[in-house]
Design a protein around this motif. Structure first.
Motif, PDB file in Angstrom:
ATOM      1  N   LEU A   1      -1.544   2.510  -9.737  1.00 31.14           N
ATOM      2  CA  LEU A   1      -2.732   1.661  -9.753  1.00 31.14           C
ATOM      3  C   LEU A   1      -2.602   0.587 -10.812  1.00 31.14           C
ATOM      4  CD1 LEU A   1      -5.317   4.527  -9.454  1.00 31.14           C
ATOM      5  CD2 LEU A   1      -5.131   2.658  -7.832  1.00 31.14           C
TER       6      LEU A   1
ATOM      7  N   MET B   1       0.871   7.850  -6.886  1.00 28.68           N
ATOM      8  CA  MET B   1       0.005   6.708  -6.596  1.00 28.68           C
ATOM      9  C   MET B   1      -0.004   5.823  -7.834  1.00 28.68           C
ATOM     10  SD  MET B   1      -2.298   5.217  -4.612  1.00 28.68           S
ATOM     11  CE  MET B   1      -4.032   5.021  -4.177  1.00 28.68           C
TER      12      MET B   1
ATOM     13  N   GLN C   1      -1.352   7.966 -10.873  1.00 26.80           N
ATOM     14  CA  GLN C   1      -2.395   8.965 -10.664  1.00 26.80           C
ATOM     15  C   GLN C   1      -1.808  10.119  -9.876  1.00 26.80           C
ATOM     16  OE1 GLN C   1      -5.793   7.764  -8.232  1.00 26.80           O
ATOM     17  NE2 GLN C   1      -7.156   9.001  -9.505  1.00 26.80           N
TER      18      GLN C   1
ATOM     19  N   TYR D   1      -1.150   2.157 -14.157  1.00 33.09           N
ATOM     20  CA  TYR D   1      -1.377   3.591 -14.245  1.00 33.09           C
ATOM     21  C   TYR D   1      -0.613   4.282 -13.111  1.00 33.09           C
ATOM     22  CZ  TYR D   1      -5.652   2.538 -16.976  1.00 33.09           C
ATOM     23  OH  TYR D   1      -6.559   2.101 -17.911  1.00 33.09           O
TER      24      TYR D   1
ATOM     25  N   LEU E   1      -5.595   9.814 -14.227  1.00 31.58           N
ATOM     26  CA  LEU E   1      -4.958   8.521 -14.455  1.00 31.58           C
ATOM     27  C   LEU E   1      -4.198   8.543 -15.770  1.00 31.58           C
ATOM     28  CD1 LEU E   1      -7.882   6.157 -13.479  1.00 31.58           C
ATOM     29  CD2 LEU E   1      -5.619   6.095 -12.468  1.00 31.58           C
TER      30      LEU E   1
ATOM     31  N   ARG F   1       1.063   3.715  -2.897  1.00 33.32           N
ATOM     32  CA  ARG F   1       1.552   5.102  -2.826  1.00 33.32           C
ATOM     33  C   ARG F   1       3.070   5.046  -2.647  1.00 33.32           C
ATOM     34  NH1 ARG F   1      -0.840   9.873  -2.649  1.00 33.32           N
ATOM     35  NH2 ARG F   1      -2.894   8.876  -2.460  1.00 33.32           N
TER      36      ARG F   1
ATOM     37  N   ARG G   1       0.832  -1.206   0.000  1.00 31.35           N
ATOM     38  CA  ARG G   1       0.000   0.000   0.000  1.00 31.35           C
ATOM     39  C   ARG G   1       0.866   1.255   0.000  1.00 31.35           C
ATOM     40  NH1 ARG G   1      -5.189   0.207   1.332  1.00 31.35           N
ATOM     41  NH2 ARG G   1      -4.954   2.186   0.243  1.00 31.35           N
TER      42      ARG G   1
ATOM     43  N   GLY H   1      -6.909  -2.358  -8.454  1.00 31.90           N
ATOM     44  CA  GLY H   1      -6.412  -2.650  -7.127  1.00 31.90           C
ATOM     45  C   GLY H   1      -6.520  -1.413  -6.239  1.00 31.90           C
ATOM     46  N   ALA H   2      -6.094  -1.564  -4.997  1.00 31.40           N
ATOM     47  CA  ALA H   2      -6.217  -0.484  -4.009  1.00 31.40           C
ATOM     48  C   ALA H   2      -5.154   0.599  -4.185  1.00 31.40           C
ATOM     49  CB  ALA H   2      -6.142  -1.059  -2.602  1.00 31.40           C
ATOM     50  N   GLY H   3      -4.109   0.290  -4.968  1.00 35.85           N
ATOM     51  CA  GLY H   3      -3.078   1.296  -5.223  1.00 35.85           C
ATOM     52  C   GLY H   3      -1.871   1.150  -4.325  1.00 35.85           C
TER      53      GLY H   3
END
Lengths: 114, 114
Positions: free
Chosen positions: A90, A88, A37, A35, A43, A110, A9, A106-108
C-alpha cells in the motif's frame, strides 16, 4: 478528492526478479509512504519520503529500496524478489501540516512471488 | 508490547445493532487519532479523525478518545451490511520533521449480518 494511484492491482513475479511498484498522487503532498499489509501483522512501514530525493527507513526496510525523483511519484523497488515478500503493498501520501498527519491510501498492489 | 493494541476479531453482529470497536495504546505522546475503514482487497480510507480527548460524531459513526485511560473507541449505530469491513485505528504524536509516521492497530474485521 485526494487520489493516490498504484500502477498495478495484481502482480506475479518470480524469485530473484527485480520488481518495481509505482505510486502517483495528485494532491501535491510532500510526504509519501510505502507499507506492506499481512494477515495478523497489520500495516508495516517499509520506507517513507518527506521530500523529493529524500527517504527514511521505516520498520522493515530490508530487501527494499525506494526512489522519489518527482514530488508526485514514489517507487518501491524489490531488488531481488523472494517468496517472503508476497504481500499486499500500500502506498500513502500526506500533506506537510503541523496537525492531522492524515494519510491517504491507494488501492494496493497484491504481489505474489513464486 | 505493541504501541497500539486492537482486537482482530472477527466480529459478527446483526443488522441494526450498535457496534463498538476499540484500541488501546501505550504512548502518552499520541494526540491525533484516526479510524480507517478497509473493504476487502481495497486500500484503507479515512473514516474519522479526532484530536486529543472527547467525542466526535459523523452520521452513524462516533469516535471517542479517553487519553487518561489510553483508550479509543469507534461506535457504529444502526449498523448496515455495507459497514462490513476491516476497521483500523491509527494515531500519531505532535507533528514534527521525522515524526510523520502513523502507528496503526492490526485491524478488526467486522461483518454485519442481514
Amino acid at each position: 478528492d485526494v487520489k493516490v494511484t498504484q500502477s498495478s492491482r495484481y502482480l506475479v513475479k518470480r524469485t530473484g526478479e527485480k520488481v518495481f511498484l509505482e505510486c502517483v498522487q495528485d494532491m501535491d503532498h510532500e510526504n509519501m509512504f510505502w507499507y506492506r499489509q499481512d494477515p495478523g501483522l497489520g500495516l508495516r512501514l517499509i520506507y517513507f519520503s518527506y521530500d523529493v530525493k529524500m527517504k527514511e527507513k521505516g520498520d522493515i526496510p530490508e530487501g527494499y529500496s525506494v526512489s522519489r525523483e518527482k514530488k508526485e511519484r514514489f517507487s518501491l523497488i524489490l531488488e531481488s524478489a523472494s517468496t517472503n515478500q508476497t504481500s499486499m503493498y500500500l502506498c500513502a501520501s500526506s500533506p506537510r501540516l503541523r496537525a492531522k498527519n492524515i494519510q491517504y491510501f491507494g488501492a494496493g498492489t497484491r504481489l505474489s512471488v513464486l | 508490547q505493541k504501541e497500539v493494541e486492537q482486537d482482530p476479531g472477527p466480529l459478527s453482529v446483526p443488522e441494526g445493532a450498535i457496534v463498538s470497536l476499540n484500541c488501546t495504546y501505550s504512548n502518552s505522546a499520541f494526540q491525533y487519532f484516526m479510524w480507517y475503514r478497509q473493504y476487502s482487497r481495497k486500500g484503507p480510507e479515512l473514516l474519522m479523525y479526532t484530536y486529543s480527548s472527547g467525542n466526535k460524531e459523523d452520521g452513524r459513526f462516533t469516535a471517542q478518545v479517553d487519553k487518561s485511560s489510553k483508550y479509543i473507541s469507534l461506535f457504529i449505530r444502526d449498523s448496515q451490511p455495507s459497514d462490513s469491513a476491516t476497521y483500523l485505528c491509527a494515531m500519531s504524536a505532535y507533528w514534527a520533521r521525522g515524526n510523520e509516521k502513523l502507528t496503526f492497530g492490526t485491524g478488526t474485521r467486522l461483518t454485519i449480518i442481514p
